[in-house]
Design a protein around this motif. Structure first.
Motif, PDB file in Angstrom:
ATOM      1  N   GLN A   1      13.649  24.100 -31.818  1.00 21.87           N
ATOM      2  CA  GLN A   1      14.101  22.905 -31.139  1.00 21.87           C
ATOM      3  C   GLN A   1      13.151  22.542 -29.993  1.00 21.87           C
TER       4      GLN A   1
ATOM      5  N   TYR B   1      17.561  12.591 -29.772  1.00 21.36           N
ATOM      6  CA  TYR B   1      17.612  13.983 -30.227  1.00 21.36           C
ATOM      7  C   TYR B   1      18.863  14.675 -29.669  1.00 21.36           C
ATOM      8  N   VAL B   2      19.174  14.405 -28.401  1.00 25.46           N
ATOM      9  CA  VAL B   2      20.380  14.986 -27.788  1.00 25.46           C
ATOM     10  C   VAL B   2      21.622  14.468 -28.505  1.00 25.46           C
TER      11      VAL B   2
ATOM     12  N   GLN C   1      22.084  16.263 -31.754  1.00 28.49           N
ATOM     13  CA  GLN C   1      22.669  17.587 -31.564  1.00 28.49           C
ATOM     14  C   GLN C   1      24.173  17.502 -31.312  1.00 28.49           C
TER      15      GLN C   1
ATOM     16  N   GLY D   1      25.880  16.254 -34.554  1.00 30.95           N
ATOM     17  CA  GLY D   1      25.795  17.328 -35.548  1.00 30.95           C
ATOM     18  C   GLY D   1      26.795  18.428 -35.272  1.00 30.95           C
ATOM     19  N   SER D   2      26.987  18.768 -33.996  1.00 27.64           N
ATOM     20  CA  SER D   2      27.990  19.780 -33.648  1.00 27.64           C
ATOM     21  C   SER D   2      29.393  19.270 -33.941  1.00 27.64           C
TER      22      SER D   2
ATOM     23  N   GLU E   1      24.964  21.288 -37.827  1.00 30.40           N
ATOM     24  CA  GLU E   1      23.853  21.746 -36.998  1.00 30.40           C
ATOM     25  C   GLU E   1      22.612  22.091 -37.818  1.00 30.40           C
TER      26      GLU E   1
ATOM     27  N   THR F   1      20.388  18.798 -38.174  1.00 26.12           N
ATOM     28  CA  THR F   1      20.045  17.916 -37.051  1.00 26.12           C
ATOM     29  C   THR F   1      18.548  17.954 -36.734  1.00 26.12           C
ATOM     30  N   ASN F   2      17.954  19.167 -36.755  1.00 25.01           N
ATOM     31  CA  ASN F   2      16.512  19.250 -36.511  1.00 25.01           C
ATOM     32  C   ASN F   2      15.724  18.591 -37.642  1.00 25.01           C
TER      33      ASN F   2
ATOM     34  N   TYR G   1      15.832  14.812 -37.077  1.00 22.70           N
ATOM     35  CA  TYR G   1      14.893  14.338 -36.055  1.00 22.70           C
ATOM     36  C   TYR G   1      13.446  14.420 -36.557  1.00 22.70           C
TER      37      TYR G   1
END
Length: 381
Positions: A211, A276-277, A280, A283-284, A289, A292-293, A296
């Motif tokens: 991340q 990006y925040v 996250q 996604g949570s 989760e 999510t990366n 992005y």
């Protein structure tokens, strides 16, 4: 130096119907009356003379087009004593009520330049000063042939490169070269169409399991510079994006444009990091989760390919169109196509990357991708 006494003038300086100059022996071709300029300290430049604002300024200047007025004469007259300067060099003192007659051919041979900077220094205002480009009625009037025997004190030529868009393109070329040198493997992946459409990425892919690593931040910052350049470029076509004029300094000088460029780029960088925040957090919320990366990374990868490409296309169109501002009517189309295509790509990638319910995926993508797209189409441009 070509002065004619009041007894020789014959006609007043303001009488141009039957002739001007000494004895009215010249036909007026062009009056300099509307060409006078004064030096403005605030703008560090010459601006047009405005009677209401500059009536008390003793020095007025004008550019004389020598190249287009060959075979004519330059006539200067003053109601009071004043000093005549040519290209900032004092030529002589002009006595009150006298005419100064100079051959433009002679001036062109001496100064060897298409334009000459004429300055009259004396009593304030322009009502008591006259300057004409004229043609003699006969060849009996003897004019002055100048010799280049005067010491000219001219300002040093302005050699600073002040083309903002040229400098910005060089800057972007430098940032991409930096990324290629120090982040070669991520660079080849970010700018690869093949990798963009790969549905299943390797687990050891450099960005998915790390991340906000250095590569991710570096490419995000580079993308923000590209977006900042595009906003400034489109702004130069008088197309206001999201009312972006309110963010800028409203200046056209190079320092103001550079500040605006970094301001817009900084806002773009903060918005991408904020996204990006948000990824996250959402996604949570949906327990996604694991993707999510990846989400992005795909956004950054697609944008890194699209925005430089659209920048190159826009630049080529602007420099080959008679009316570049007409681009604004069609500017939304490629962006809508891009964001819709990216949305479809993300959905296909996610369905192959994780085993989740379709309803969760649709909800996730609607919140993260569709809502910003709809807001952008509504309020942009």
């Amino acid at each position: 130096m070509g002065q004619v006494s009041p007894a020789q003038t014959g006609r007043g300086a303001g009488n141009t119907r039957n002739g001007i100059g000494p004895g009215g022996r010249y036909y007026p071709v062009h009056s300099i009356r509307d060409d006078w300029q004064v030096y403005d300290e605030a703008n560090k430049a010459y601006i047009p003379f405005i009677v209401e604002q500059h009536s008390g300024i003793p020095s007025v200047s004008a550019f004389i087009d020598l190249e287009s007025n060959r075979n004519y004469k330059l006539l200067v007259w003053s109601q009071e004593d004043c000093y005549v300067f040519l290209d900032a060099a004092l030529k002589q003192k002009l006595r009150a009520g006298n005419w100064l007659v100079m051959s433009i051919d002679s001036l062109y041979r001496v100064y060897r330049k298409p334009q000459l900077f004429l300055t009259l220094y004396g009593p304030p205002g322009i009502e008591n000063k006259q300057a004409f480009i004229a043609y003699p009625k006969s060849a009996t009037q003897k004019t002055v042939v100048l010799s280049d025997d005067n010491l000219s004190v001219l300002p040093r030529p302005h050699m600073v490169y002040d083309d903002f868009f040229g400098l910005a393109l060089i800057f972007l070329l430098g940032t991409h070269a930096f990324l290629f040198t120090f982040f070669r493997r991520p660079f080849l992946s970010f700018f690869s169409l093949h990798d963009l459409f790969v549905l299943r990425l390797r687990d050891e892919q450099f960005v998915i399991n790390k991340q906000l690593n250095r590569a991710t931040i570096a490419f995000t910052l580079n993308l923000s510079f590209v977006i900042g350049f595009l906003v400034m470029f489109v702004q130069g076509l008088d197309i206001d994006i999201f009312a972006s004029r309110t963010l800028m300094l409203q200046g056209s000088q190079l320092p103001s444009l550079i500040i605006d460029f970094f301001l817009v780029s900084g806002i773009a960088f903060l918005l991408m990091m904020g996204k990006y925040v948000a990824l996250q957090a959402i996604g949570s919320l949906y327990r996604l989760e694991s993707i999510t990366n990846l989400h992005y990374f795909k956004i950054l990868q697609a944008s890194s390919i699209f925005f430089p490409t659209i920048g190159i296309i826009l630049t080529a169109l602007v420099f080959n169109m008679h009316d570049p501002a007409s681009i604004g009517a069609y500017l939304q189309i490629p962006f809508v196509i891009f964001y819709v295509g990216r949305l479809v790509l993300l959905y296909v990638v996610f369905t192959n990357a994780a085993s989740v319910k379709s309803l969760y995926l649709i909800s996730y993508l609607c919140i993260v991708e569709l809502v910003p797209l709809l807001i952008g189409v509504r309020f942009a441009l």
